[in-house]
Design an enzyme around this catalytic site. Structure first.
Site: not given
Length: 768
Positions: A76, A79, A484, A663, A667
């Protein structure tokens, strides 16, 4: 679960053939029974410290000692805060960052190398294991934990199915006058099935609740644990004393459904971590180095700046550097995102991960291993993923304040009935258990995931895969969509749009092009149809093709190669020229194929109130032309991966909620940096891993589908939260007043969950 440490290093109660190791959440040690075949990473801390000398992994950069550690036991944000606070308390520590997703801790300090060992020792005292970063060991630990959760889920599911059969018999017998002896026998059978199952399957929740209480905090696991333990305990007490009611089925069913959620969360986090791991694997190439005694093949991390590397045609470049000999075409889409190869020659800068397509190159190394641009992309991704990990699910935010109220209310109810109203402790405790069960945040816990599961299922049927638990929540809030260009607004495949003037020129050019692997040449051949490769063709790397004929040469390639003068008025975009003796030059123009509905999607997003921006690594003229055709007013060209991330960070800093659609491998950091991200299935694997949502097909319309579905899902989630909280507002006073038995409370709790699920199902029917 914990047990006393035995002399052989195992824990009491551990499974045969296993060993117990110390793990923790929020700094509290917990013993876990793990199979004896676990990798070295999951050994006890002391054993790991003896086996691995972390000082040997310290490196020096810019006057700082640096070290990357792999931390086990992070569950978590608390931590992460504990570990970072512990590291920064060491004098001389300059940098200490923990990525919760990858469990990678990056350290930087001024001082002796031995400070690394001091930090590992302090973390060991808190119950965390720290070893030099190794994704392979991390995967082994993850797989072990997932298998443990699967086993717990199987045990809980088996017990729940069987105890429900017994409960149906008890309920039916209660209405038909079943003998008390028969009822008690069925209760004992239920206890024998449920109690061992709860003891085994409930360990993740019991440990989590204990750790939270130890640190003065509370969350949903605390009332769940108390309710499960008290329901099981009072049921056992009732069974022992021959009471009429036992509630074993409520306890085990709750454990079963919560284990499903815990397992899915673990899987989602591991999938997110694999993005950076797979990207790093792309740079893990053996490098051929030219030395005084000949060619030597070295791992990339052992190559030093100043060395000369030889890269053969078709080979992936494993270092950053400068070309000192040779000319070739490079597939540099990993950096630029552009699908077309780039011509390179002496003096050109090249980067790790690019593919050398046509001719050998000699490269003077400037950086290798962690110093390459590709390694920098990994660091960008991990930094962005760490930011994304701070998002908290809507139900968790509500439950953070809700859970403490439940504890106080149940305790106050018990004390009031017992001490103030004079009721015996047994019925007073039953009333308190009723309060815990009826207020158990099961419906609240289902409010978000029930809608998410149904929304995800609906999207899957439309070719859209949702990978992140918070993706729909973030997509619903998105007000800025960043695209993009290559492979996203387009299909990433060049097509011939200007055919050289006549069919004969096209066929002649295709005969030469059939001898090349260059994408433009292949697109030309595809347009011309079946054609035989011409004989005697020579490919000049980075320039074009030529074939000797009587009277001169036939050439196919760039303007300069074919001797065609530059023309400022020439159309933008990729081109090939064909020259031959006695004929005028012929031009073949190419363009990337737009997705058929790109313009409609851009218009649809604006109609939904979204700001649309185009970021591309392509040239300015090409990007401007694309933006003009699609009606995108805001665009940026020549963007490198780090520049895309900076653009997204600037948008977020200005208050924008950004959705990124991309894609290319370049990116991936931007996809990770956005609040929510989408990739087509044609994307590079690494981009699909970094994205929250992946869609199929050549159309872009799934982007609109995701936005619409996410916004409807948000409305239903809000309704579910109102229903869950309203249910408690009505039923809690009844339970506190002692008007609800645990049996009725369990039924009411189940009913609230059913109502939430039925409301979520409206999304499957297209309503909401």
């Amino acid at each position: 679960m914990s047990g006393e440490r035995q002399q052989d290093g195992s824990a009491a109660g551990a499974m045969p053939g296993s060993r117990s190791v110390a793990t923790s959440c929020c700094g509290v040690p917990v013993a876990l029974a793990l199979p004896a075949t676990q990798p070295e990473f999951v050994r006890p801390v002391a054993e790991t410290a003896r086996a691995v000398d972390v000082d040997a992994y310290v490196r020096e950069e810019n006057g700082l000692h640096r070290l990357d550690l792999m931390i086990e036991g992070i569950h978590c944000g608390g931590c992460v805060a504990t570990i970072e606070r512990t590291a920064r308390s060491i004098p001389g520590m300059v940098e200490a960052r923990v990525n919760m997703t990858t469990r990678r801790m990056s350290l930087g300090w001024r001082g002796p190398t031995a400070m690394a060992g001091e930090l590992v020792g302090r973390l060991s005292g808190l119950g965390y294991r720290a070893v030099p970063y190794d994704p392979a060991r991390l995967r082994g630990s993850d797989e072990a934990e997932e298998k443990a959760l699967l086993r717990a889920m199987a045990v809980a599911g088996f017990a729940a199915a069987n105890v429900m059969l017994l409960s149906v018999s008890i309920w039916a017998g209660h209405a038909q006058g079943m003998a008390e002896a028969t009822r008690d026998l069925l209760h004992w059978f239920s206890a024998l099935v449920v109690l061992p199952a709860i003891a085994y399957a409930g360990r993740p929740f019991f440990a989590s609740a204990f750790q939270a209480l130890r640190h003065g905090r509370t969350h949903m696991d605390v009332p769940i644990t108390i309710g499960v333990v008290l329901a099981a305990g009072i049921s056992l007490f009732e069974t022992v004393r021959g009471g009429a009611h036992a509630y074993f089925e409520s306890a085990i069913m709750l454990v079963f459904f919560l284990l499903i959620g815990r397992y899915l969360d673990r899987r989602a986090r591991r999938q997110a971590r694999s993005s950076a791991e797979r990207l790093l694997a792309l740079s893990a190439q053996a490098v051929t180095v030219i030395g005084e005694t000949g060619h030597v093949v070295l791992p990339a991390d052992r190559v030093l700046p100043g060395m000369v590397a030889l890269v053969a045609a078709g080979e992936k470049i494993g270092v950053d550097g400068t070309v000192i000999e040779g000319a070739s075409d490079l597939d540099a889409g990993i950096i630029t995102g552009e699908s077309l190869p780039l011509s390179t020659g002496v003096g050109a800068q090249v980067h790790a991960g690019a593919i050398n397509l046509t001719a050998p190159l000699k490269i003077r190394v400037s950086a290798a291993g962690d110093g390459t641009l590709l390694a920098g992309i990994v660091r960008l991704m991990e930094a962005a993923e760490a930011k994304k990990a701070r998002f908290v699910a809507l139900a968790d935010r509500v439950a953070r304040l809700y859970a403490p109220v439940v504890h106080v209310l149940a305790a106050a109810t018990f004390l009031a009935w017992w001490l103030v109203l004079g009721l015996a402790w047994q019925p007073a405790l039953l009333i308190a258990v009723s309060v815990l069960i009826i207020t158990c945040p099961c419906a609240l816990g289902l409010a978000v995931p029930a809608v998410q599961v149904i929304a995800s299922s609906r999207l899957v049927r439309q070719g859209v895969l949702v990978k992140s638990g918070t993706a729909l929540e973030q997509a619903a809030a998105a007000d800025t969509v960043v695209f993009d260009k290559t492979g996203t607004l387009t299909l990433g495949r060049p097509r011939l749009v200007e055919g050289g003037g006549n069919r004969a020129a096209l066929r002649l050019a295709a005969g030469l092009a059939a001898n090349s692997r260059h994408p433009l040449a292949q697109a030309l051949v595809a347009k011309a149809g079946p054609v035989l490769p011409a004989d005697g063709v020579e490919e000049v790397p980075g320039r074009g093709l030529r074939r000797p004929v009587s009277g001169g040469e036939i050439r196919l390639g760039s303007r300069a190669f074919c001797g065609v003068a530059e023309d400022p008025a020439a159309p933008a975009g990729p081109e090939l020229w064909l020259t031959r003796p006695g004929a005028a030059p012929s031009r073949f123009g190419f363009a990337d194929t737009e997705r058929p509905d790109a313009q409609a999607v851009v218009t649809g997003l604006r109609q939904r109130g979204c700001r649309v921006i185009l970021l591309s690594g392509d040239r300015r003229a090409t990007v401007a032309d694309m933006a003009d055709r699609l009606g995108i007013a805001e665009w940026h060209a020549d963007c490198r991966p780090d520049e895309k991330v900076r653009h997204l960070e600037a948008l977020a800093a200005a208050g924008g909620r950004v959705m990124m659609v991309g894609d290319g491998l370049n990116d991936a950091p931007a996809l990770a940096a956005a609040a929510v991200s989408l990739s087509p299935t044609s994307a590079a694997d690494i981009s699909q891993n970094a994205a929250d949502i992946v869609f199929q097909g050549e159309r872009l319309s799934p982007v609109l589908t995701v936005v619409d579905t996410a916004r409807r899902a948000r409305r239903l989630i809000t309704q579910n939260l109102v229903l869950a909280i309203g249910y408690n507002a009505v039923t809690v006073p009844l339970a506190v007043a002692g008007l609800v038995t645990p049996l009725i409370a369990a039924a009411a709790m189940s009913a609230s969950s059913i109502v939430v699920v039925l409301n979520a199902l409206r999304l499957a029917r297209g309503r909401g």
